[in-house]
Scaffold this motif. Structure first.
Motif, mmCIF file in Angstrom:
data_model
loop_
_atom_site.group_PDB
_atom_site.id
_atom_site.type_symbol
_atom_site.label_atom_id
_atom_site.label_comp_id
_atom_site.label_asym_id
_atom_site.label_seq_id
_atom_site.Cartn_x
_atom_site.Cartn_y
_atom_site.Cartn_z
ATOM 1 N N ARG A 24 -39.146 -48.363 6.557
ATOM 2 C CA ARG A 24 -37.748 -48.408 6.992
ATOM 3 C C ARG A 24 -37.485 -49.722 7.734
ATOM 4 N N PRO A 25 -36.290 -50.284 7.538
ATOM 5 C CA PRO A 25 -35.937 -51.459 8.351
ATOM 6 C C PRO A 25 -35.797 -51.040 9.806
ATOM 7 N N ILE A 26 -35.936 -51.978 10.705
ATOM 8 C CA ILE A 26 -35.826 -51.666 12.131
ATOM 9 C C ILE A 26 -34.668 -52.458 12.731
ATOM 10 N N ALA A 27 -33.772 -51.713 13.361
ATOM 11 C CA ALA A 27 -32.651 -52.333 14.080
ATOM 12 C C ALA A 27 -33.015 -52.382 15.553
ATOM 13 N N LEU A 28 -33.114 -53.558 16.123
ATOM 14 C CA LEU A 28 -33.274 -53.662 17.574
ATOM 15 C C LEU A 28 -31.855 -53.815 18.130
ATOM 16 N N VAL A 29 -31.347 -52.709 18.657
ATOM 17 C CA VAL A 29 -29.919 -52.631 18.986
ATOM 18 C C VAL A 29 -29.666 -53.055 20.432
ATOM 19 N N THR A 30 -28.801 -54.037 20.611
ATOM 20 C CA THR A 30 -28.329 -54.363 21.952
ATOM 21 C C THR A 30 -26.969 -53.700 22.152
ATOM 22 N N SER A 31 -26.813 -53.144 23.367
ATOM 23 C CA SER A 31 -25.548 -52.493 23.712
ATOM 24 C C SER A 31 -25.348 -52.680 25.214
ATOM 25 N N ARG A 75 -24.914 -43.536 24.115
ATOM 26 C CA ARG A 75 -23.891 -43.409 25.156
ATOM 27 C C ARG A 75 -23.087 -44.706 25.281
ATOM 28 N N ASN A 76 -23.785 -45.849 25.309
ATOM 29 C CA ASN A 76 -23.086 -47.134 25.435
ATOM 30 C C ASN A 76 -22.126 -47.370 24.275
ATOM 31 N N ILE A 77 -22.592 -47.073 23.068
ATOM 32 C CA ILE A 77 -21.753 -47.345 21.889
ATOM 33 C C ILE A 77 -20.499 -46.452 21.918
ATOM 34 N N ARG A 78 -20.688 -45.188 22.337
ATOM 35 C CA ARG A 78 -19.537 -44.275 22.427
ATOM 36 C C ARG A 78 -18.520 -44.791 23.436
ATOM 37 N N ARG A 79 -19.040 -45.355 24.523
ATOM 38 C CA ARG A 79 -18.133 -45.741 25.615
ATOM 39 C C ARG A 79 -17.527 -47.125 25.443
ATOM 40 N N THR A 80 -18.227 -48.026 24.780
ATOM 41 C CA THR A 80 -17.685 -49.401 24.655
ATOM 42 C C THR A 80 -17.277 -49.733 23.228
ATOM 43 N N GLY A 81 -17.798 -48.953 22.250
ATOM 44 C CA GLY A 81 -17.407 -49.158 20.854
ATOM 45 C C GLY A 81 -18.039 -50.363 20.188
ATOM 46 N N GLU A 82 -19.076 -50.949 20.815
ATOM 47 C CA GLU A 82 -19.664 -52.163 20.239
ATOM 48 C C GLU A 82 -21.182 -52.150 20.342
ATOM 49 N N PHE A 83 -21.833 -52.830 19.414
ATOM 50 C CA PHE A 83 -23.280 -53.043 19.500
ATOM 51 C C PHE A 83 -23.678 -54.163 18.544
ATOM 52 N N VAL A 84 -24.915 -54.629 18.732
ATOM 53 C CA VAL A 84 -25.450 -55.664 17.838
ATOM 54 C C VAL A 84 -26.798 -55.188 17.318
ATOM 55 N N VAL A 85 -26.997 -55.289 16.002
ATOM 56 C CA VAL A 85 -28.302 -55.017 15.396
ATOM 57 C C VAL A 85 -29.034 -56.348 15.258
ATOM 58 N N ASN A 86 -30.142 -56.478 15.975
ATOM 59 C CA ASN A 86 -30.980 -57.671 15.861
ATOM 60 C C ASN A 86 -32.105 -57.353 14.882
ATOM 61 N N VAL A 87 -32.286 -58.208 13.894
ATOM 62 C CA VAL A 87 -33.271 -57.938 12.840
ATOM 63 C C VAL A 87 -34.683 -58.151 13.395
ATOM 64 N N VAL A 88 -35.564 -57.175 13.144
ATOM 65 C CA VAL A 88 -36.925 -57.251 13.696
ATOM 66 C C VAL A 88 -37.854 -57.934 12.688
ATOM 67 N N THR A 89 -38.380 -59.064 13.119
ATOM 68 C CA THR A 89 -39.322 -59.836 12.310
ATOM 69 C C THR A 89 -40.688 -59.811 13.005
ATOM 70 N N GLU A 90 -41.717 -60.306 12.289
ATOM 71 C CA GLU A 90 -43.099 -60.246 12.823
ATOM 72 C C GLU A 90 -43.208 -60.749 14.259
ATOM 73 N N ASP A 91 -42.536 -61.860 14.531
ATOM 74 C CA ASP A 91 -42.655 -62.469 15.855
ATOM 75 C C ASP A 91 -41.977 -61.649 16.957
ATOM 76 N N LEU A 92 -41.189 -60.643 16.564
ATOM 77 C CA LEU A 92 -40.501 -59.823 17.574
ATOM 78 C C LEU A 92 -41.121 -58.435 17.715
ATOM 79 N N LEU A 93 -42.204 -58.178 16.972
ATOM 80 C CA LEU A 93 -42.745 -56.815 16.920
ATOM 81 C C LEU A 93 -43.149 -56.292 18.302
#
Ligand SMILES: Cc1cc2nc3c(=O)[nH]c(=O)nc-3n(C[C@H](O)[C@H](O)[C@H](O)COP(=O)(O)O)c2cc1C
Length: 213
Positions: A24-31, A75-93
């Protein structure tokens, strides 16, 4: 072996599904909370579900313990309506793995993981500076299904480092990006480095002409 869902526990169903729906792809989500507290966490119940409009889905279970308390990301996404999916690559594992630690709400996982942020183009939530690609999203809908929330996010801006873009398409130079995938959840991942297989699709005309591969 057959597993009738009514005969197995929720944990066993989880084990079966994550072993079979893989990699599965991995979303590193910032919120961000309403007060601006930054949060980062990985999610592999994740994929895009349509492209016109571009929508992706995140499956976020509630906090463990049987209650209905959402994880900080949901909870953050429900309350602010925004997020960012950062793509996880080897160097970020490794950094991604630190972000999955169940820190108290007031802890910024990015700091713990040694990650920095960069202002996003459209949404207020920043992306991760070290991420080579990121998808800025606005919440479209959140579905509550049992003890999970399925968050549908509309992608409003796409960031990719120039070196990973072939402007002809534009296409992503996926063979050079070295994204990682999650396997069965026991700390197992797969690399995509030197792992690509190529199997072009066959048109019906080619099929009739005898082309089989
Ligand atoms: C690679 C990876 C993938 C994960 N995928 C999910 C997922 O799809 N859904 C989920 O609810 N938790 C998932 N987790 C667990 C969350 O990242 C973890 O519960 C995190 O602490 C939630 O943080 P938050 O409360 O800041 O949102 C995953 C963990 C890892 C390491």
């Amino acid at each position: 072996m057959n597993f009738a869902i009514q005969d197995v526990t929720a944990r066993q169903v989880y084990n079966l599904l994550i072993g079979l729906v893989a990699p599965r792809p991995i979303a590193l989500v910032t919120s961000q909370s309403e007060s601006g507290q930054l949060n980062a966490a990985p999610f592999s119940a994740y994929n895009y579900v349509c492209t016109d409009p571009p929508v992706l889905a995140l499956g976020v279970t509630n906090r463990p313990g049987g209650g209905f308390a959402p994880k900080d990301t949901a909870r953050n996404i429900r309350r602010t309506g925004e997020f960012v999916v950062n793509v996880v690559t080897e160097d970020l594992l490794q950094a991604m793995n630190i972000c999955a630690t169940d820190f108290p709400e007031e802890v910024n996982e990015l700091e713990m993981a040694g990650l920095e942020t960069e202002v996003s183009s459209v949404v207020r939530v920043p992306r991760i500076r070290q991420a080579h690609a990121a998808l800025e999203c606005r919440e479209h809908t959140t579905l509550e299904i049992g003890r999970s929330r399925i968050i549908l996010g509309e992608v409003v801006s796409v960031y990719v480092e120039d070196q990973f873009v072939d402007p002809a398409g534009p296409y992503i130079r996926a063979e050079e990006l070295h994204a990682v995938g999650r396997m069965n959840g026991l700390g197992s991942y797969v690399r995509t480095r030197d792992a690509f297989l190529h199997q072009p699709r066959i048109s019906y005309a080619e099929w009739l002409a005898g082309k089989r591969s």
